[in-house]
Design an enzyme around this catalytic site. Structure first.
Site, PDB file in Angstrom:
ATOM      1  N   LYS A  19       0.860  -1.200   0.000  1.00 56.29           N
ATOM      2  CA  LYS A  19       0.000   0.000   0.000  1.00 56.29           C
ATOM      3  C   LYS A  19       0.888   1.239   0.000  1.00 56.29           C
ATOM      4  CE  LYS A  19       0.913   1.269   4.455  1.00 56.29           C
ATOM      5  NZ  LYS A  19       1.505   2.524   4.909  1.00 56.29           N
ATOM      6  N   ALA A  78       9.360  -0.661   5.458  1.00 56.19           N
ATOM      7  CA  ALA A  78       9.586   0.346   4.415  1.00 56.19           C
ATOM      8  C   ALA A  78       8.475   1.378   4.327  1.00 56.19           C
ATOM      9  CB  ALA A  78       9.760  -0.351   3.066  1.00 56.19           C
ATOM     10  N   GLY A  79       7.397   1.220   5.122  1.00 56.32           N
ATOM     11  CA  GLY A  79       6.287   2.184   5.064  1.00 56.32           C
ATOM     12  C   GLY A  79       5.269   1.876   3.984  1.00 56.32           C
ATOM     13  N   ALA A 109       0.438  -6.601   4.387  1.00 55.86           N
ATOM     14  CA  ALA A 109      -0.076  -7.185   3.139  1.00 55.86           C
ATOM     15  C   ALA A 109      -0.065  -8.709   3.231  1.00 55.86           C
ATOM     16  CB  ALA A 109       0.788  -6.730   1.965  1.00 55.86           C
ATOM     17  N   ASP A 120      -2.641  -1.423   9.841  1.00 57.53           N
ATOM     18  CA  ASP A 120      -2.807  -1.324   8.386  1.00 57.53           C
ATOM     19  C   ASP A 120      -3.440  -2.567   7.777  1.00 57.53           C
ATOM     20  OD1 ASP A 120      -1.773   1.220   8.059  1.00 57.53           O
ATOM     21  OD2 ASP A 120       0.285   0.522   7.737  1.00 57.53           O
TER      22      ASP A 120
HETATM   23  O1  C5P Z   1      -0.672  -1.379  14.669  1.00 58.14           O
HETATM   24  P1  C5P Z   1       0.791  -1.564  14.429  1.00 58.14           P
HETATM   25  O2  C5P Z   1       1.343  -2.712  15.236  1.00 58.14           O
HETATM   26  O3  C5P Z   1       1.135  -1.676  12.979  1.00 58.14           O
HETATM   27  O4  C5P Z   1       1.492  -0.253  14.937  1.00 58.14           O
HETATM   28  C1  C5P Z   1       2.886  -0.171  15.162  1.00 58.14           C
HETATM   29  C2  C5P Z   1       3.159   0.990  16.099  1.00 58.14           C
HETATM   30  O5  C5P Z   1       2.817   2.214  15.438  1.00 58.14           O
HETATM   31  C3  C5P Z   1       2.305   0.992  17.353  1.00 58.14           C
HETATM   32  O6  C5P Z   1       2.930   0.301  18.391  1.00 58.14           O
HETATM   33  C4  C5P Z   1       2.187   2.451  17.674  1.00 58.14           C
HETATM   34  O7  C5P Z   1       3.356   2.886  18.320  1.00 58.14           O
HETATM   35  C5  C5P Z   1       2.179   3.109  16.325  1.00 58.14           C
HETATM   36  N1  C5P Z   1       0.826   3.413  15.797  1.00 58.14           N
HETATM   37  C6  C5P Z   1       0.079   4.434  16.383  1.00 58.14           C
HETATM   38  N2  C5P Z   1      -1.156   4.748  15.882  1.00 58.14           N
HETATM   39  C7  C5P Z   1      -1.648   4.093  14.800  1.00 58.14           C
HETATM   40  C8  C5P Z   1      -0.898   3.067  14.186  1.00 58.14           C
HETATM   41  C9  C5P Z   1       0.339   2.760  14.706  1.00 58.14           C
HETATM   42  O8  C5P Z   1       0.522   5.061  17.349  1.00 58.14           O
HETATM   43  N3  C5P Z   1      -2.855   4.449  14.311  1.00 58.14           N
END
Ligand code: C5P
Length: 288
Positions: A11, A98-99, A105, A137
């Site tokens: 994405k 990589a963002g 995915a 995501d």
């Molecule tokens: O949800 P995910 O594990 O991908 O998120 C990784 C880190 O990114 C989380 O631990 C949090 O620090 C940050 N994050 C956030 N707010 C979001 C998505 C991610 O603070 N909406």
């Protein structure tokens, strides 16, 4: 032996704003997201017992439970069935950390396979909720296409497909820890905010120039100085013919937006000499 295969598209974030830090530690975001043709392949086989994951080096045991194992456990617990033996193979092409949602995915494609094979009646909402328990995501990656995303990224409003365009995705040679960037965004004043309404309008009108003009990611303005090469890549993309370019997610991949595929291909070929993780990609329609 039964074997199922599913593409796992990356994405990009065309616009990304941080609205607030939440009591649960996450942040409420406002984003326009697009799935793209750069993809991994996820292969699932049912086996007599246990869980095995091959991410490219064979079925070697991992230190902890992988995201894929946690995904399978969450899925079978949600549908109230015992987990069968599973072998999962990830054919990786999307660079990790990589963002551009490489890990999300793969989880999303795995979930689409699990639903198809074990619970076709499971709703899209329920599948996306299971995905959210693995990563913010994942719900978007389960669905794909073009979407306006809020909350942690799971409150999704579908948008019409983008007009014809080609992206060049170029990852500079370092990883940026996502929590570090969120922490900096909490501390610093964000100088520039994306025009999300303008972006969703531009997408609804299919207006290439207006979309390009509104590419914006607040994370760019809180990047620590050691990651400044992101801006060099942005400038190179513009010199090589991109209408505009933006860092995707928490980086470091930069996404350049091109009107025609030949210019994009030539730009990618040039950038790849310095940055091996450079790809062309086109927008994809929804996956479900
Ligand atoms: O949800 P995910 O594990 O991908 O998120 C990784 C880190 O990114 C989380 O631990 C949090 O620090 C940050 N994050 C956030 N707010 C979001 C998505 C991610 O603070 N909406």
């Amino acid at each position: 032996m039964s074997r199922w295969k599913e593409p796992a598209p990356a994405k990009v974030n065309l616009a990304l704003d941080i609205l607030r830090r939440r009591p649960d530690g996450y942040h409420d975001l406002s984003m326009v997201m697009q799935s793209v043709s750069l993809c991994d392949t996820v292969i699932v086989e049912e086996t007599p017992g246990g869980f095995a994951l091959d991410t490219g080096g064979g079925f070697t045991p991992l230190a902890g439970r992988s995201m894929e194992q946690r995904t399978a456990e969450a899925f079978f617990s949600a549908i109230g069935r015992p987990m069968p033996g599973l072998r999962v193979t990830l054919e990786k092409r999307i660079p990790a950390y990589a963002g551009i949602g490489g890990g999300s995915a793969d989880v999303a494609a795995f979930l689409r396979i699990l639903r198809k094979v074990y619970c076709p009646s499971l709703s899209a909402d329920a599948l996306e909720r299971i995905g959210l328990s693995i990563g913010s995501d994942v719900p978007f990656c389960v669905r794909g296409g073009t979407a306006y995303a809020r909350g942690r990224g799971e409150i999704l409003t579908p948008l019409p497909p983008l007009p014809d365009m080609c992206f060049v995705l170029c990852k500079p040679p370092f990883d940026i820890p996502t929590p570090t960037l969120f922490a900096r965004a909490d501390r610093l004043t964000l100088p520039r905010r994306p025009d999300i309404d303008g972006m969703t309008d531009a997408v609804r009108r299919g207006d290439f120039d207006a979309i390009a003009a509104r590419l914006c990611n607040v994370f760019e303005d809180v990047l620590p100085p050691e990651f400044a090469e992101v801006f060099t890549v942005k400038e190179r993309l513009l010199e090589l013919g991109a209408k505009n370019a933006v860092m995707s997610g928490s980086g470091p991949t930069v996404c350049g937006m091109f009107r025609d595929a030949d210019t994009a291909q030539a730009a990618a070929d040039t950038l790849r000499e310095r940055y091996p993780n450079t790809f062309t990609a086109t927008p994809l329609p929804p996956l479900e």
